[in-house]
Motif scaffolding. Sequence first.
Motif, PDB file in Angstrom:
ATOM      1  N   MET A  47      41.741  34.913  33.174  1.00  0.00           N
ATOM      2  CA  MET A  47      42.368  36.083  32.569  1.00  0.00           C
ATOM      3  C   MET A  47      43.658  35.665  31.884  1.00  0.00           C
ATOM      4  O   MET A  47      44.385  34.812  32.380  1.00  0.00           O
ATOM      5  CB  MET A  47      42.685  37.142  33.629  1.00  0.00           C
ATOM      6  N   VAL A  48      43.927  36.287  30.767  1.00  0.00           N
ATOM      7  CA  VAL A  48      45.149  36.054  30.011  1.00  0.00           C
ATOM      8  C   VAL A  48      45.977  37.329  30.060  1.00  0.00           C
ATOM      9  O   VAL A  48      45.449  38.423  29.850  1.00  0.00           O
ATOM     10  CB  VAL A  48      44.812  35.699  28.538  1.00  0.00           C
ATOM     11  N   ARG A  49      47.246  37.212  30.355  1.00  0.00           N
ATOM     12  CA  ARG A  49      48.133  38.378  30.395  1.00  0.00           C
ATOM     13  C   ARG A  49      48.550  38.740  28.976  1.00  0.00           C
ATOM     14  O   ARG A  49      48.981  37.894  28.197  1.00  0.00           O
ATOM     15  CB  ARG A  49      49.365  38.074  31.236  1.00  0.00           C
ATOM     16  N   THR A  50      48.409  40.015  28.653  1.00  0.00           N
ATOM     17  CA  THR A  50      48.818  40.538  27.355  1.00  0.00           C
ATOM     18  C   THR A  50      49.703  41.753  27.590  1.00  0.00           C
ATOM     19  O   THR A  50      49.380  42.599  28.411  1.00  0.00           O
ATOM     20  CB  THR A  50      47.583  40.954  26.521  1.00  0.00           C
ATOM     21  N   VAL A  51      50.795  41.835  26.884  1.00  0.00           N
ATOM     22  CA  VAL A  51      51.715  42.958  27.018  1.00  0.00           C
ATOM     23  C   VAL A  51      51.568  43.843  25.799  1.00  0.00           C
ATOM     24  O   VAL A  51      51.554  43.362  24.668  1.00  0.00           O
ATOM     25  CB  VAL A  51      53.175  42.455  27.139  1.00  0.00           C
ATOM     26  N   ILE A  52      51.421  45.151  26.038  1.00  0.00           N
ATOM     27  CA  ILE A  52      51.366  46.097  24.922  1.00  0.00           C
ATOM     28  C   ILE A  52      52.389  47.198  25.166  1.00  0.00           C
ATOM     29  O   ILE A  52      52.776  47.461  26.299  1.00  0.00           O
ATOM     30  CB  ILE A  52      49.956  46.715  24.749  1.00  0.00           C
ATOM     31  N   LYS A  53      52.810  47.833  24.100  1.00  0.00           N
ATOM     32  CA  LYS A  53      53.738  48.954  24.198  1.00  0.00           C
ATOM     33  C   LYS A  53      52.961  50.219  23.870  1.00  0.00           C
ATOM     34  O   LYS A  53      52.235  50.276  22.878  1.00  0.00           O
ATOM     35  CB  LYS A  53      54.900  48.781  23.228  1.00  0.00           C
ATOM     36  N   LEU A  54      53.107  51.227  24.744  1.00  0.00           N
ATOM     37  CA  LEU A  54      52.397  52.488  24.577  1.00  0.00           C
ATOM     38  C   LEU A  54      53.387  53.641  24.547  1.00  0.00           C
ATOM     39  O   LEU A  54      54.396  53.612  25.256  1.00  0.00           O
ATOM     40  CB  LEU A  54      51.434  52.727  25.750  1.00  0.00           C
ATOM     41  N   PRO A  55      53.071  54.673  23.785  1.00  0.00           N
ATOM     42  CA  PRO A  55      53.882  55.889  23.891  1.00  0.00           C
ATOM     43  C   PRO A  55      53.755  56.453  25.306  1.00  0.00           C
ATOM     44  O   PRO A  55      52.730  56.266  25.974  1.00  0.00           O
ATOM     45  CB  PRO A  55      53.239  56.846  22.875  1.00  0.00           C
ATOM     46  N   LYS A 110      39.883  55.668  40.464  1.00  0.00           N
ATOM     47  CA  LYS A 110      40.182  54.727  41.555  1.00  0.00           C
ATOM     48  C   LYS A 110      39.954  53.280  41.130  1.00  0.00           C
ATOM     49  O   LYS A 110      39.334  52.489  41.842  1.00  0.00           O
ATOM     50  CB  LYS A 110      39.369  55.064  42.809  1.00  0.00           C
ATOM     51  N   ILE A 111      40.457  52.956  39.944  1.00  0.00           N
ATOM     52  CA  ILE A 111      40.426  51.587  39.442  1.00  0.00           C
ATOM     53  C   ILE A 111      41.823  51.235  38.953  1.00  0.00           C
ATOM     54  O   ILE A 111      42.671  52.111  38.804  1.00  0.00           O
ATOM     55  CB  ILE A 111      39.383  51.387  38.301  1.00  0.00           C
ATOM     56  N   THR A 112      42.045  49.971  38.703  1.00  0.00           N
ATOM     57  CA  THR A 112      43.365  49.558  38.216  1.00  0.00           C
ATOM     58  C   THR A 112      43.517  49.894  36.735  1.00  0.00           C
ATOM     59  O   THR A 112      42.523  50.061  36.016  1.00  0.00           O
ATOM     60  CB  THR A 112      43.585  48.043  38.402  1.00  0.00           C
ATOM     61  N   ILE A 113      44.747  49.969  36.312  1.00  0.00           N
ATOM     62  CA  ILE A 113      45.023  50.190  34.890  1.00  0.00           C
ATOM     63  C   ILE A 113      44.457  49.032  34.079  1.00  0.00           C
ATOM     64  O   ILE A 113      43.885  49.238  33.005  1.00  0.00           O
ATOM     65  CB  ILE A 113      46.538  50.349  34.654  1.00  0.00           C
ATOM     66  N   ARG A 169      40.590  46.967  30.147  1.00  0.00           N
ATOM     67  CA  ARG A 169      39.522  46.032  29.782  1.00  0.00           C
ATOM     68  C   ARG A 169      38.268  46.791  29.358  1.00  0.00           C
ATOM     69  O   ARG A 169      37.642  46.454  28.351  1.00  0.00           O
ATOM     70  CB  ARG A 169      39.213  45.085  30.943  1.00  0.00           C
ATOM     71  N   GLU A 170      37.911  47.842  30.110  1.00  0.00           N
ATOM     72  CA  GLU A 170      36.736  48.639  29.756  1.00  0.00           C
ATOM     73  C   GLU A 170      36.892  49.258  28.368  1.00  0.00           C
ATOM     74  O   GLU A 170      35.959  49.247  27.565  1.00  0.00           O
ATOM     75  CB  GLU A 170      36.510  49.756  30.779  1.00  0.00           C
ATOM     76  N   ALA A 171      38.064  49.819  28.098  1.00  0.00           N
ATOM     77  CA  ALA A 171      38.307  50.468  26.809  1.00  0.00           C
ATOM     78  C   ALA A 171      38.233  49.460  25.658  1.00  0.00           C
ATOM     79  O   ALA A 171      37.625  49.736  24.618  1.00  0.00           O
ATOM     80  CB  ALA A 171      39.672  51.163  26.823  1.00  0.00           C
ATOM     81  N   ILE A 172      38.816  48.301  25.856  1.00  0.00           N
ATOM     82  CA  ILE A 172      38.805  47.273  24.804  1.00  0.00           C
ATOM     83  C   ILE A 172      37.394  46.743  24.596  1.00  0.00           C
ATOM     84  O   ILE A 172      36.941  46.592  23.456  1.00  0.00           O
ATOM     85  CB  ILE A 172      39.804  46.139  25.142  1.00  0.00           C
ATOM     86  N   SER A 184      31.848  58.553  30.911  1.00  0.00           N
ATOM     87  CA  SER A 184      33.312  58.435  30.933  1.00  0.00           C
ATOM     88  C   SER A 184      33.795  57.100  30.381  1.00  0.00           C
ATOM     89  O   SER A 184      34.946  56.948  30.036  1.00  0.00           O
ATOM     90  CB  SER A 184      33.848  58.640  32.350  1.00  0.00           C
ATOM     91  N   SER A 185      32.907  56.112  30.280  1.00  0.00           N
ATOM     92  CA  SER A 185      33.323  54.809  29.763  1.00  0.00           C
ATOM     93  C   SER A 185      33.204  54.724  28.249  1.00  0.00           C
ATOM     94  O   SER A 185      33.587  53.741  27.649  1.00  0.00           O
ATOM     95  CB  SER A 185      32.528  53.681  30.416  1.00  0.00           C
TER      96      SER A 185
END
Length: 78
Positions: free
Chosen positions: A5-13, A28-31, A36-39, A76-77
């Motif tokens: 896994m590679v850490r990526t930082v994003i800025k969100l409103p 009941k899952i992690t952010i 990852r699912e959304a991407i 939902s995915s």
Amino acid sequence: MLTCMVRTVIKLPEEIDARLRDEAQRRKITISELMREAIESHLGLQRRFGAAAAGHSGHFDVSERVEEILADEVASSH
């Protein structure tokens, strides 16, 4: 199989961040997993074991409602 896994930082409103946190908590899952699912979905990548987390649905009657629960998870995915 181990995945690097590679850490990526994003800025969100703030509003999107709040909705993201609410949805992760609801499912009941992690952010990170939700992101990852959304991407993956946005990029058209298919997950190999999309139903593998069905055991973590929070439902105790999974064997009786498996088709309904999986349909909800798939909907939902996307």
